[in-house]
Motif scaffolding. Sequence first.
Motif, short mmCIF file in Angstrom:
data_model
loop_
_atom_site.label_atom_id
_atom_site.label_comp_id
_atom_site.label_asym_id
_atom_site.label_seq_id
_atom_site.Cartn_x
_atom_site.Cartn_y
_atom_site.Cartn_z
N UNK A 21 0.54 -0.76 -0.16
CA UNK A 21 -0.02 -0.41 0.30
C UNK A 21 0.57 1.19 -0.01
N UNK A 22 1.60 1.16 0.28
CA UNK A 22 2.86 2.75 0.97
C UNK A 22 3.72 2.90 -0.65
N UNK A 23 3.56 1.75 -1.45
CA UNK A 23 4.58 1.43 -2.85
C UNK A 23 3.23 1.82 -3.42
N UNK A 24 2.10 1.28 -3.25
CA UNK A 24 1.16 2.37 -4.48
C UNK A 24 0.76 3.16 -4.41
N UNK A 25 1.26 3.98 -2.95
CA UNK A 25 0.08 4.86 -3.14
C UNK A 25 1.44 6.05 -3.43
N UNK A 26 3.33 5.64 -3.01
CA UNK A 26 4.15 6.46 -3.72
C UNK A 26 3.56 6.52 -5.45
N UNK A 27 3.73 5.45 -5.66
CA UNK A 27 3.11 5.55 -7.26
C UNK A 27 2.17 6.79 -7.53
N UNK A 28 1.45 5.99 -7.18
CA UNK A 28 -0.14 7.40 -7.65
C UNK A 28 0.23 8.62 -7.43
N UNK A 85 3.20 10.37 -7.01
CA UNK A 85 3.85 10.41 -8.63
C UNK A 85 2.55 10.83 -9.77
N UNK A 86 1.78 10.38 -9.99
CA UNK A 86 1.48 10.36 -11.26
C UNK A 86 0.44 11.59 -11.70
N UNK A 87 -0.44 11.55 -10.32
CA UNK A 87 -1.38 12.42 -10.00
C UNK A 87 -0.69 12.92 -8.38
N UNK A 88 0.02 13.95 -7.92
CA UNK A 88 0.41 14.81 -7.36
C UNK A 88 -0.65 14.97 -5.94
N UNK A 89 -0.62 15.28 -4.82
CA UNK A 89 -1.19 15.40 -3.23
C UNK A 89 -0.66 15.24 -2.28
N UNK A 90 -1.30 16.01 -1.46
CA UNK A 90 -0.48 15.77 0.18
C UNK A 90 -1.24 14.62 1.18
N UNK A 91 -0.75 14.06 1.50
CA UNK A 91 -1.47 12.55 2.43
C UNK A 91 -1.48 14.12 4.05
N UNK A 92 -2.36 14.77 4.27
CA UNK A 92 -2.24 15.47 5.76
C UNK A 92 -2.46 14.31 6.49
N UNK A 93 -2.93 13.70 6.55
CA UNK A 93 -3.46 12.89 8.40
C UNK A 93 -3.71 11.05 6.94
N UNK A 94 -3.26 10.34 8.39
CA UNK A 94 -3.16 8.83 7.59
C UNK A 94 -3.78 8.25 8.62
N UNK A 95 -4.37 7.05 8.71
CA UNK A 95 -4.60 5.82 9.07
C UNK A 95 -4.77 4.69 9.17
N UNK A 96 -4.63 3.17 9.36
CA UNK A 96 -4.16 2.06 8.35
C UNK A 96 -4.82 1.31 8.75
#
Length: 180
Positions: free
Chosen positions: A35-42, A44-55
């Motif tokens: 999931x970390x790698x998928x988020x990084x990849x996406x 990179x293609x479609x930038x956004x900022x993750x302000x907060x996260x919980x899994x």
Amino acid sequence: MQYRRATIKGGTYFFTLVTYKRQRLLCLPTNVCLLKNVFRYVMHQHPFIIDAFVLLPDHLHCIWTLPQGDRNFSIRWRLIKSYFSRQCITPSQENLSTSRQNKKERGIWQRRFWEHLIRDEIDFKNHLEYIHYNPVKHGLVKAPKDWEYSSFHRSVRQGTYDITWGAGQEIVYDSDIAKE
């Protein structure tokens, strides 16, 4: 009835995504890394900022801020869900519904996700606290500092929280704060 999403270019949004039939597969170490790698990849293609996260084992919450002029969070979630679904470790595929099997879907995620447009600083703070307290709410830990898969420690480093925040207290949120 047509479902409509609130979108504002450059907006900040709270999201909830839930696994199909609440499968507890997200916190498996291999899936966390994926999931970390998928988020990084996406990102990179479609930038956004993750302000907060919980899994959590069967769902995740996050707050994103999109770039100015961009309001398309749906493409980002579609890509994240798709890339993750193709490679994740899952329980037995026996419990997939016939309709999903016919469409060659793996049954990893619920089809939709919940989103909320953050209105102001108070709304942001309420959703930030909800995210960081969520593992406690679900009985996974006694304090937010004890949950590994959260942006809580980043928020502590930034001075948003003291490390003891949310420990030894019950925090109750309005019912409009989040949907799970």
